[in-house]
Structures are given as structure tokens and as C-alpha cells.
Enzyme design. Structure first.
Site, PDB file in Angstrom:
ATOM      1  N   ASP A 118      14.150 -14.374 -10.944  1.00 19.40           N
ATOM      2  CA  ASP A 118      13.349 -13.302 -10.351  1.00 19.40           C
ATOM      3  C   ASP A 118      11.876 -13.547 -10.696  1.00 19.40           C
ATOM      4  O   ASP A 118      11.532 -13.703 -11.870  1.00 19.40           O
ATOM      5  CB  ASP A 118      13.809 -11.956 -10.926  1.00 19.40           C
ATOM      6  CG  ASP A 118      13.245 -10.765 -10.151  1.00 19.40           C
ATOM      7  OD1 ASP A 118      12.083 -10.825  -9.718  1.00 19.40           O
ATOM      8  OD2 ASP A 118      13.981  -9.768  -9.990  1.00 19.40           O
ATOM      9  N   ASP A 154      11.339 -21.303  -5.797  1.00 14.67           N
ATOM     10  CA  ASP A 154      10.710 -21.353  -4.482  1.00 14.67           C
ATOM     11  C   ASP A 154       9.420 -20.553  -4.443  1.00 14.67           C
ATOM     12  O   ASP A 154       8.691 -20.589  -3.457  1.00 14.67           O
ATOM     13  CB  ASP A 154      11.668 -20.792  -3.420  1.00 14.67           C
ATOM     14  CG  ASP A 154      11.953 -19.310  -3.659  1.00 14.67           C
ATOM     15  OD1 ASP A 154      12.454 -18.976  -4.757  1.00 14.67           O
ATOM     16  OD2 ASP A 154      11.673 -18.480  -2.769  1.00 14.67           O
ATOM     17  N   GLU A 193      18.732 -22.745  -3.042  1.00 12.27           N
ATOM     18  CA  GLU A 193      17.929 -23.930  -2.784  1.00 12.27           C
ATOM     19  C   GLU A 193      18.342 -24.621  -1.493  1.00 12.27           C
ATOM     20  O   GLU A 193      17.490 -25.052  -0.693  1.00 12.27           O
ATOM     21  CB  GLU A 193      18.053 -24.893  -3.962  1.00 12.27           C
ATOM     22  CG  GLU A 193      17.117 -26.079  -3.937  1.00 12.27           C
ATOM     23  CD  GLU A 193      17.214 -26.890  -5.211  1.00 12.27           C
ATOM     24  OE1 GLU A 193      16.473 -27.883  -5.318  1.00 12.27           O
ATOM     25  OE2 GLU A 193      18.029 -26.532  -6.092  1.00 12.27           O
TER      26      GLU A 193
END
Length: 338
Positions: A118, A154, A193
């Protein structure tokens, strides 16, 4: 996004007893007994549904992989994947990053994986990020010198922030990239991913290697107070924290007396005090004939508990635990572990 609760969760968990460790604290210092031939012990913090877990354990059958996950509905999927694959070098634990020192001895872990955690994007949420200094100091308690953290995300802003934060706590960075799969897939992917890669989203990755390092204790009362609050009141509502703890006339130990933070009190707090050297400090009314803070041995700390009155605190050098003594009869002492 909140995960939908799995049907028959408990029975499915029970069916994975072959890889589910229900007494992980009893394994502290003895994890290698599960797989004696392991060349390394690796820990994945937050394994989710376990694609990365299963494929890593399968690709490297000579390592022991411990997956730590606090969401049972995700962990059961990961366990079923590994069980069905017939893997014997991977095990699962219900826990989170903060619990690692309770599960592993010092120098027991060779590598940590932190994948797509997170990002906690707001600035006042920074202390919750798994690459925050508070967590990095926890990782130092279980990693071997030269051990590594493999970090992927990401989130570009989290990554940029992390590559600034990590070296400040005794880690050297290498293999830093903001587009891991630019020339095609690299290494084992998580479920997230693979999804991001298919969408053309860049993936950030780095390796952090643990170097020798000693934390510096805060030099001023303000720095000390900020660090203590940052370590032990990170999840407390800011309005309540300001009103009950930080406002003029209050005490740091009000964090515990107002039950804003879970802790032990009374005899339980005294018994929980670790047998290790630490720091004594004063915050609200420091005595004129003593320094604001000083190092004390484990034996000195125990003597203080018996002989010293007033408001004072103990904390370890990594700020992972604290002990608070109060002047109020019937309140405290308190012990809190991050």
C-alpha cells in the site's frame, strides 16, 4: 479494494495444514528445521494470493520461503496454490511487517521481499509505508548483515520517496530501475504485476543491502518527542492525539492512559521489559541535575523501575518498544511494542 470473504474459509485453511504455521513464535530461531537443506531463509511480507510465492519457491527449490500475510482470505488462496503444486519449501504465517522480530531471531533472515505494498499516498501517512524508517529498523532486527530487501511497486511516487528513505537507515541500493520490464518480462511476477505489465504500466524495483549502521539518538527534546510519537502513535487519530497527548499540559504517557494505543500496564508492563540496553529520557519535567536522555544498561533499567519516581521513559535504540513510568498513583507503568 476490500477482498470478498471466502466461503468455508476455516475448513480451507485447515486443509492446508501442511504449509500453514499456526504457532510461528515458537519457531523463532528454528525455522531452518522445517527445511534443513535450505541455502537461505527468505521472507515475503504480504504475499497476497501467492503467485509470486509459489513461483519463487518452485523456481528455487533450495531456499526456504516464509510468506507473511495478515489477510486470511488472501492467504488461503496462496496456501492452496503451493499445496496443489506439491511444494515443501514454503510455509505461511498470519502476521505483518511489525511482527517480524517476534517471529525471527536476529540474523535469521537472508532476504525480504516487499511487493506492491500500500503506497499510503498522503504525507501524514508516510509512517505506514513499509519502506519507512520505522519499518526499515524492524527489518534490521531480523536480517543478516549483507542481507537484502527486494522491493517492487507500480507507484512511482512511493518508489521515488523510498529510494531517498532507505539509504538513511543503513542500506545500500542497487539494481534500481523505474521500468523493470522495459525489454520484456524479468523474474517472477505477482498477480498485480502481471496485470500491470499487460496494461503497459511501468514497474519500479530496487535491491537494498544491509550495511553496518548504528542509529543516532535524537539530540534535542523536540526531535526525541517527534520520533517517539512517530513510532508509537502512528495509527492514532490526529485530532485525538493532539487533544489528549500533544496539547500543553499533557504527557506522552497519556497515549496509553487514554487507551489510544494498545499496551501493557502494571506488573505486565514490568515483566515485558526486554533485557537489553536502552535509553532513559525525560519529556515533561526533566530533573535539573540529569541530562534529558542517557544510555542505560539492562540492569540499570531494572533498578530504575524499583527506585525511581516521577515521569520518565525508556526506549530502545530503534524505537521499537517503550516503557513509560508515571507520577500518578494507579496509572502505569506502561509498556508498548511497535
Amino acid at each position: 479494494m476490500r477482498m470478498r470473504k471466502k466461503k468455508n474459509l476455516q475448513s480451507r485453511m485447515e486443509a492446508c495444514r501442511c504449509c500453514w504455521i499456526t504457532d510461528p513464535q515458537a519457531r523463532k530461531g528454528h525455522w531452518r528445521e522445517l527445511f534443513p537443506q535450505a541455502k537461505q531463509i527468505r521472507v515475503e511480507v504480504g504475499c497476497g494470493k501467492g503467485r509470486f510465492t509459489m513461483e519463487t519457491a518452485k523456481a528455487e527449490p533450495d531456499i526456504l520461503l516464509i510468506a507473511v500475510e495478515k489477510v486470511p482470505d488472501a492467504m488461503v488462496v496462496a496456501m492452496e496454490r503451493c499445496r496443489d503444486a506439491g511444494l515443501t519449501n514454503v510455509f505461511f504465517v498470519d502476521g505483518d511487517a511489525a511482527s517480524l522480530p517476534d517471529l525471527f531471531e536476529a540474523d535469521e533472515v537472508d532476504r525480504l521481499y516487499i511487493n506492491f505494498c500500500d503506497p499510503w499516498p498522503r504525507s501524514n501517512q508516510a509512517r505506514r509505508r513499509l519502506t519507512h524508517g520505522n519499518f526499515l529498523q524492524i527489518y534490521r532486527k531480523v536480517l543478516k548483515l549483507g542481507g537484502q530487501i527486494h522491493f517492487k511497486t507500480d507507484n512511482d511516487k512511493l518508489f521515488a520517496w523510498s529510494v531517498e528513505e532507505i539509504p538513511q537507515f543503513g542500506f545500500s541500493l542497487s539494481e534500481v530501475t523505474t521500468d523493470l520490464h522495459a525489454d520484456g518480462p524479468v523474474g517472477v511476477m505477482t498477480d498485480y504485476e502481471a496485470k500491470f505489465y499487460a496494461e503497459g504500466k511501468n514497474i519500479n524495483r530496487c535491491v537494498a543491502t544491509m550495511d553496518p549502521w548504528e542509529p543516532s539518538f535524537p539530540a534535542t527534546l523536540h526531535e526525541l518527542k517527534v520520533r517517539w510519537v512517530d513510532a508509537f502513535a502512528g495509527d492514532v487519530d490526529e485530532a485525538e492525539l493532539g487533544r489528549r497527548v500533544l496539547a500543553e499540559g499533557n504527557y506522552l504517557w497519556h497515549l496509553f492512559s487514554w487507551e489510544l494505543r494498545e499496551c501493557l500496564s502494571g506488573d505486565a508492563a514490568v515483566k515485558a521489559l526486554p533485557e537489553e540496553d536502552c535509553f532513559l529520557f525525560y519529556c515533561e519535567y526533566p530533573p535539573e541535575d540529569e541530562p534529558m536522555a542517557r544510555a542505560v544498561t539492562s540492569a540499570e533499567a531494572k533498578e530504575l523501575i524499583v527506585s525511581k519516581d516521577g515521569d520518565w521513559y525508556l526506549v530502545d535504540k530503534y524505537f521499537t518498544w517503550t516503557y513509560a513510568h508515571t507520577h500518578e498513583e494507579g496509572l502505569g507503568p506502561y509498556f508498548c511494542k511497535r
